[in-house]
Design a protein around this motif. Structure first.
Motif, PDB file in Angstrom:
ATOM      1  N   ALA A  44     -17.193  -4.977  11.398  1.00  0.00           N
ATOM      2  CA  ALA A  44     -16.385  -3.889  11.943  1.00  0.00           C
ATOM      3  C   ALA A  44     -16.383  -2.674  11.029  1.00  0.00           C
ATOM      4  CB  ALA A  44     -14.953  -4.361  12.174  1.00  0.00           C
ATOM      5  N   ASP A  45     -16.181  -1.512  11.632  1.00  0.00           N
ATOM      6  CA  ASP A  45     -16.055  -0.280  10.854  1.00  0.00           C
ATOM      7  C   ASP A  45     -14.725  -0.229  10.114  1.00  0.00           C
ATOM      8  OD1 ASP A  45     -18.528   0.925  11.784  1.00  0.00           O
ATOM      9  OD2 ASP A  45     -17.515   1.228  13.701  1.00  0.00           O
ATOM     10  N   ILE A  46     -13.680  -0.724  10.765  1.00  0.00           N
ATOM     11  CA  ILE A  46     -12.323  -0.697  10.217  1.00  0.00           C
ATOM     12  C   ILE A  46     -11.709  -2.074  10.410  1.00  0.00           C
ATOM     13  CG2 ILE A  46     -10.006   0.300  10.454  1.00  0.00           C
ATOM     14  CD1 ILE A  46     -11.394   2.827  11.578  1.00  0.00           C
ATOM     15  N   VAL A  47     -11.062  -2.590   9.375  1.00  0.00           N
ATOM     16  CA  VAL A  47     -10.371  -3.872   9.462  1.00  0.00           C
ATOM     17  C   VAL A  47      -8.886  -3.630   9.231  1.00  0.00           C
ATOM     18  CG1 VAL A  47     -10.174  -6.221   8.560  1.00  0.00           C
ATOM     19  CG2 VAL A  47     -12.416  -5.082   8.621  1.00  0.00           C
ATOM     20  N   VAL A  48      -8.069  -4.202  10.094  1.00  0.00           N
ATOM     21  CA  VAL A  48      -6.619  -4.108   9.974  1.00  0.00           C
ATOM     22  C   VAL A  48      -6.073  -5.512   9.742  1.00  0.00           C
ATOM     23  CG1 VAL A  48      -4.450  -3.437  11.084  1.00  0.00           C
ATOM     24  CG2 VAL A  48      -6.551  -2.129  11.532  1.00  0.00           C
ATOM     25  N   ARG A  49      -5.431  -5.706   8.621  1.00  0.00           N
ATOM     26  CA  ARG A  49      -4.807  -6.996   8.340  1.00  0.00           C
ATOM     27  C   ARG A  49      -3.445  -7.023   9.024  1.00  0.00           C
ATOM     28  NH1 ARG A  49      -4.208  -7.984   2.245  1.00  0.00           N
ATOM     29  NH2 ARG A  49      -2.327  -6.727   2.548  1.00  0.00           N
ATOM     30  N   ALA A  50      -3.249  -7.994   9.904  1.00  0.00           N
ATOM     31  CA  ALA A  50      -2.054  -8.015  10.741  1.00  0.00           C
ATOM     32  C   ALA A  50      -1.302  -9.337  10.638  1.00  0.00           C
ATOM     33  CB  ALA A  50      -2.445  -7.749  12.200  1.00  0.00           C
ATOM     34  N   ASP A  51      -1.321  -9.955   9.460  1.00  0.00           N
ATOM     35  CA  ASP A  51      -0.593 -11.212   9.288  1.00  0.00           C
ATOM     36  C   ASP A  51       0.885 -11.034   9.591  1.00  0.00           C
ATOM     37  OD1 ASP A  51      -2.968 -12.271   8.543  1.00  0.00           O
ATOM     38  OD2 ASP A  51      -2.394 -12.805   6.497  1.00  0.00           O
ATOM     39  N   ASP A  52       1.465  -9.947   9.091  1.00  0.00           N
ATOM     40  CA  ASP A  52       2.839  -9.574   9.423  1.00  0.00           C
ATOM     41  C   ASP A  52       2.755  -8.391  10.379  1.00  0.00           C
ATOM     42  OD1 ASP A  52       5.428  -8.640   9.635  1.00  0.00           O
ATOM     43  OD2 ASP A  52       5.867  -8.837   7.496  1.00  0.00           O
ATOM     44  N   PRO A  53       3.045  -8.601  11.663  1.00  0.00           N
ATOM     45  CA  PRO A  53       2.875  -7.507  12.624  1.00  0.00           C
ATOM     46  C   PRO A  53       3.740  -6.293  12.329  1.00  0.00           C
ATOM     47  CG  PRO A  53       4.092  -9.346  13.611  1.00  0.00           C
ATOM     48  CD  PRO A  53       3.568  -9.827  12.292  1.00  0.00           C
ATOM     49  N   ARG A  54       4.776  -6.453  11.500  1.00  0.00           N
ATOM     50  CA  ARG A  54       5.630  -5.315  11.155  1.00  0.00           C
ATOM     51  C   ARG A  54       5.062  -4.486  10.012  1.00  0.00           C
ATOM     52  NH1 ARG A  54      10.638  -8.859   9.614  1.00  0.00           N
ATOM     53  NH2 ARG A  54       8.834  -9.836   8.549  1.00  0.00           N
ATOM     54  N   HIS A  55       4.118  -5.068   9.256  1.00  0.00           N
ATOM     55  CA  HIS A  55       3.609  -4.391   8.069  1.00  0.00           C
ATOM     56  C   HIS A  55       2.081  -4.534   8.006  1.00  0.00           C
ATOM     57  CE1 HIS A  55       7.713  -3.927   6.673  1.00  0.00           C
ATOM     58  NE2 HIS A  55       7.907  -5.211   6.832  1.00  0.00           N
ATOM     59  N   PRO A  56       1.349  -3.783   8.831  1.00  0.00           N
ATOM     60  CA  PRO A  56      -0.102  -3.871   8.786  1.00  0.00           C
ATOM     61  C   PRO A  56      -0.661  -3.210   7.517  1.00  0.00           C
ATOM     62  CG  PRO A  56       0.567  -2.109  10.247  1.00  0.00           C
ATOM     63  CD  PRO A  56       1.835  -2.813   9.835  1.00  0.00           C
ATOM     64  N   ALA A  57      -1.900  -3.547   7.235  1.00  0.00           N
ATOM     65  CA  ALA A  57      -2.647  -2.890   6.152  1.00  0.00           C
ATOM     66  C   ALA A  57      -4.073  -2.721   6.661  1.00  0.00           C
ATOM     67  CB  ALA A  57      -2.618  -3.726   4.876  1.00  0.00           C
ATOM     68  N   TRP A  58      -4.762  -1.714   6.139  1.00  0.00           N
ATOM     69  CA  TRP A  58      -6.127  -1.474   6.657  1.00  0.00           C
ATOM     70  C   TRP A  58      -7.069  -1.073   5.553  1.00  0.00           C
ATOM     71  CZ3 TRP A  58      -7.427   3.717   9.444  1.00  0.00           C
ATOM     72  CH2 TRP A  58      -6.963   4.796   8.685  1.00  0.00           C
ATOM     73  N   THR A  59      -8.352  -1.069   5.902  1.00  0.00           N
ATOM     74  CA  THR A  59      -9.392  -0.716   4.936  1.00  0.00           C
ATOM     75  C   THR A  59      -9.673   0.764   4.902  1.00  0.00           C
ATOM     76  OG1 THR A  59     -11.063  -1.210   6.634  1.00  0.00           O
ATOM     77  CG2 THR A  59     -10.531  -2.963   5.060  1.00  0.00           C
ATOM     78  N   GLY A  60      -9.042   1.542   5.780  1.00  0.00           N
ATOM     79  CA  GLY A  60      -9.269   2.977   5.821  1.00  0.00           C
ATOM     80  C   GLY A  60     -10.387   3.342   6.769  1.00  0.00           C
ATOM     81  N   LEU A  61     -10.609   4.652   6.914  1.00  0.00           N
ATOM     82  CA  LEU A  61     -11.628   5.154   7.826  1.00  0.00           C
ATOM     83  C   LEU A  61     -13.021   4.969   7.224  1.00  0.00           C
ATOM     84  CD1 LEU A  61      -9.860   8.448   8.895  1.00  0.00           C
ATOM     85  CD2 LEU A  61     -10.121   6.380  10.280  1.00  0.00           C
ATOM     86  N   PRO A  62     -14.031   4.769   8.072  1.00  0.00           N
ATOM     87  CA  PRO A  62     -15.391   4.609   7.553  1.00  0.00           C
ATOM     88  C   PRO A  62     -15.925   5.904   6.966  1.00  0.00           C
ATOM     89  CG  PRO A  62     -15.428   4.729   9.937  1.00  0.00           C
ATOM     90  CD  PRO A  62     -13.980   4.672   9.527  1.00  0.00           C
TER      91      PRO A  62
ATOM     92  N   LEU B  81      -6.589   7.004  13.528  1.00  0.00           N
ATOM     93  CA  LEU B  81      -7.675   6.574  14.406  1.00  0.00           C
ATOM     94  C   LEU B  81      -7.958   7.614  15.482  1.00  0.00           C
ATOM     95  CD1 LEU B  81      -7.027   2.763  15.053  1.00  0.00           C
ATOM     96  CD2 LEU B  81      -8.883   3.798  13.731  1.00  0.00           C
ATOM     97  N   ALA B  82      -6.900   8.150  16.099  1.00  0.00           N
ATOM     98  CA  ALA B  82      -7.079   9.133  17.164  1.00  0.00           C
ATOM     99  C   ALA B  82      -7.784  10.377  16.636  1.00  0.00           C
ATOM    100  CB  ALA B  82      -5.733   9.496  17.777  1.00  0.00           C
ATOM    101  N   ALA B  83      -7.393  10.841  15.456  1.00  0.00           N
ATOM    102  CA  ALA B  83      -8.041  12.023  14.878  1.00  0.00           C
ATOM    103  C   ALA B  83      -9.501  11.739  14.559  1.00  0.00           C
ATOM    104  CB  ALA B  83      -7.289  12.460  13.617  1.00  0.00           C
ATOM    105  N   HIS B  84      -9.764  10.523  14.058  1.00  0.00           N
ATOM    106  CA  HIS B  84     -11.142  10.168  13.722  1.00  0.00           C
ATOM    107  C   HIS B  84     -12.004  10.078  14.982  1.00  0.00           C
ATOM    108  CE1 HIS B  84     -14.391   8.470  11.363  1.00  0.00           C
ATOM    109  NE2 HIS B  84     -14.478   7.457  12.208  1.00  0.00           N
ATOM    110  N   VAL B  85     -11.484   9.395  16.001  1.00  0.00           N
ATOM    111  CA  VAL B  85     -12.231   9.262  17.257  1.00  0.00           C
ATOM    112  C   VAL B  85     -12.472  10.636  17.870  1.00  0.00           C
ATOM    113  CG1 VAL B  85     -12.113   8.387  19.632  1.00  0.00           C
ATOM    114  CG2 VAL B  85     -11.438   6.911  17.728  1.00  0.00           C
ATOM    115  N   ASP B  86     -11.479  11.495  17.778  1.00  0.00           N
ATOM    116  CA  ASP B  86     -11.596  12.829  18.366  1.00  0.00           C
ATOM    117  C   ASP B  86     -12.723  13.632  17.738  1.00  0.00           C
ATOM    118  OD1 ASP B  86     -10.651  14.472  20.388  1.00  0.00           O
ATOM    119  OD2 ASP B  86      -9.271  15.551  19.080  1.00  0.00           O
TER     120      ASP B  86
END
Length: 210
Positions: free
Chosen positions: A192-210, A15-20
């Motif tokens: 949203a541009d990016i979705v993060v699935r956070a059902d288990d806060p220890r093991h997130p999953a995401w849709t990737g960068l737009p 995310l930081a690299a993308h925002v940058d």
């Protein structure tokens, strides 16, 4: 919607690299990023991690939480202390967010952002000093119900919980109908541009960068 497992560390770095590498859509000198999610998803945590990663990259950052922009108790509790519609529509002072956070970051704006306005514990103004965000800086706004207000975000991240996880992890169950309404009216996972699935806060999953 396809999700890829990821760690919070890798997600933050990506995310930081993308925002940058983004350019403000309004042509001004400031970027605006949303980390949207219910309190049960703790959106302040990934927002703070992102802010720290951007600081390491040399970017000025203002991390602002909507919890500091609640309306006075007399307005929040006008229809009782456990009214989900009031929570959805009336608890957060979107007008103050426009005035004190977004307007100063418009092209030609002063860059003077108010980090918070109202203390819900004392039910008084916080009297926090304004902070000037240098040109090239990034606003990271976090909290629930951020999408659907036409806020001028350059990037939106939504923390998604399944209905079951949301019900289990929500400390105030009376607010659950407000999140059901948000899903029905705004469809944040689609907006949203990016979705993060956070059902288990220890093991997130995401849709990737737009």
């Amino acid at each position: 919607m396809k999700f890829e497992p990821i760690t919070w560390e890798r997600l933050t770095d990506a995310l930081a690299a993308h925002v940058d590498g983004l350019t403000p859509a309004d042509g001004g000198p400031w970027l605006k990023v949303a980390v949207d999610g219910p309190p049960a998803a703790r959106p302040e945590e990934p927002a703070e991690r992102l802010a720290e990663a951007l600081l390491v990259r040399g970017r000025a950052v203002a991390a602002v939480g909507t919890g500091g922009f609640l309306r006075p108790a007399s307005l929040r509790y006008e229809y009782g202390k456990e009214d989900p519609d009031a929570y959805y529509n009336g608890w957060f002072d979107t007008g103050a967010l426009w005035r004190e956070v977004f307007a100063p970051l418009e092209p030609g704006g002063s860059g003077r952002v108010l980090p918070d306005l109202w203390d819900p514990v004392t039910d008084r103004a916080t009297r926090s000093p304004y902070r000037t965000l240098a040109p090239g800086g990034v606003l990271v706004l976090h909290g629930p119900f951020l999408l659907g207000h036409w806020f001028p975000f350059d990037l939106t991240v939504h923390l998604r919980l399944s209905p079951g996880a949301l019900a289990r992890r929500t400390e105030q169950p009376w607010t659950l109908p407000a999140f059901e309404r948000y899903e029905a009216e705004v469809a944040p996972a689609e907006a949203a541009d990016i979705v993060v699935r956070a059902d288990d806060p220890r093991h997130p999953a995401w849709t990737g960068l737009p």
